[in-house]
Design a protein around this motif. Structure first.
Motif, short mmCIF file in Angstrom:
data_model
loop_
_atom_site.label_atom_id
_atom_site.label_comp_id
_atom_site.label_asym_id
_atom_site.label_seq_id
_atom_site.Cartn_x
_atom_site.Cartn_y
_atom_site.Cartn_z
N PHE A 165 0.82 -1.20 0.00
CA PHE A 165 0.00 0.00 0.00
C PHE A 165 0.85 1.25 0.00
O PHE A 165 2.01 1.23 0.37
CB PHE A 165 -0.96 0.02 1.19
N GLU A 166 0.21 2.32 -0.44
CA GLU A 166 0.86 3.62 -0.48
C GLU A 166 -0.18 4.67 -0.12
O GLU A 166 -1.30 4.63 -0.62
CB GLU A 166 1.44 3.87 -1.86
N LEU A 167 0.20 5.60 0.75
CA LEU A 167 -0.68 6.69 1.17
C LEU A 167 -0.12 8.00 0.65
O LEU A 167 1.05 8.32 0.89
CB LEU A 167 -0.78 6.72 2.71
N PHE A 168 -0.95 8.72 -0.06
CA PHE A 168 -0.59 10.05 -0.56
C PHE A 168 -1.43 11.07 0.19
O PHE A 168 -2.66 10.97 0.21
CB PHE A 168 -0.89 10.19 -2.05
N ILE A 169 -0.77 12.04 0.83
CA ILE A 169 -1.48 13.13 1.50
C ILE A 169 -1.06 14.41 0.81
O ILE A 169 0.13 14.75 0.80
CB ILE A 169 -1.17 13.19 3.01
N GLY A 170 -2.04 15.12 0.26
CA GLY A 170 -1.74 16.36 -0.45
C GLY A 170 -0.87 16.14 -1.68
O GLY A 170 -0.08 17.00 -2.05
#
Length: 181
Positions: free
Chosen positions: A165-170
């Motif tokens: 998984f990968e989380l992108f914030i902004g």
């Protein structure tokens, strides 16, 4: 929405045994109206985004498996129940065949129950997880935080689940991990 929901995502939160979650700056219960002006949304927010979104993705995987199991066990269960009916009508004279027929019929019912049990498990998890996801998404909208969560769940022949998984914030990559269950 409870004000403490905001505090649960804040890096400045503190805990008091009398009051529960309190603000780490004011040492009091939250007293803002719509949003907190002192909130610090970084590490705890990222952890919560990963936790809840991973559970949601896992739940999608469970849903697919539950539907496949339902179809499989439904077909096998109905076939076994039909077999018990077939044996009971062809060989009605022998008493031993009535006992075998009942055992086969019960086995068919057990197979049907196994298929339905997976769907019930999915529904129970969905009812628990759905409100958590809604609250998290409401909070990210309140604080104008755009995030994107990408994941891929695979299982091998030994039923070992791997999650990437990968989380992108902004728009920036915040967390990238590989989890093996």
């Amino acid at each position: 929405m409870k004000k403490t929901n905001h505090c649960e995502l804040c890096d400045l939160q503190a805990f008091d045994f009398k009051s529960g979650i309190i603000c780490g700056l004011t040492k009091q219960k939250p007293s803002f109206q719509k949003q907190c002006s002192n909130i610090s949304l970084e590490q705890k927010l990222a952890e919560k985004l990963v936790e809840i979104n991973l559970e949601c993705e896992d739940l999608k995987h469970v849903k697919r498996q539950s539907i496949l199991n339902l179809v499989f066990y439904l077909i096998i269960g109905i076939a076994v129940i039909y077999l018990s009916y077939f044996i009971g009508t062809i060989l009605p004279e022998a008493i031993i065949f009535h006992t075998i027929t009942i055992i086969i019929f019960v086995a068919g019912l057990v197979l049907l129950g196994k298929g339905i049990g997976g769907i019930n498990f999915y529904n129970q998890r969905y009812k628990v997880l759905s409100p958590k996801k809604e609250v998290l998404d409401q909070l990210t909208r309140i604080y104008n935080i755009d995030y994107e969560f990408k994941s891929q769940i695979t299982t091998d022949l030994m039923d070992v689940k791997r999650t990437n998984f990968e989380l992108f914030i902004g728009g920036k990559s915040f967390v990238t991990k590989h989890v093996i269950d």
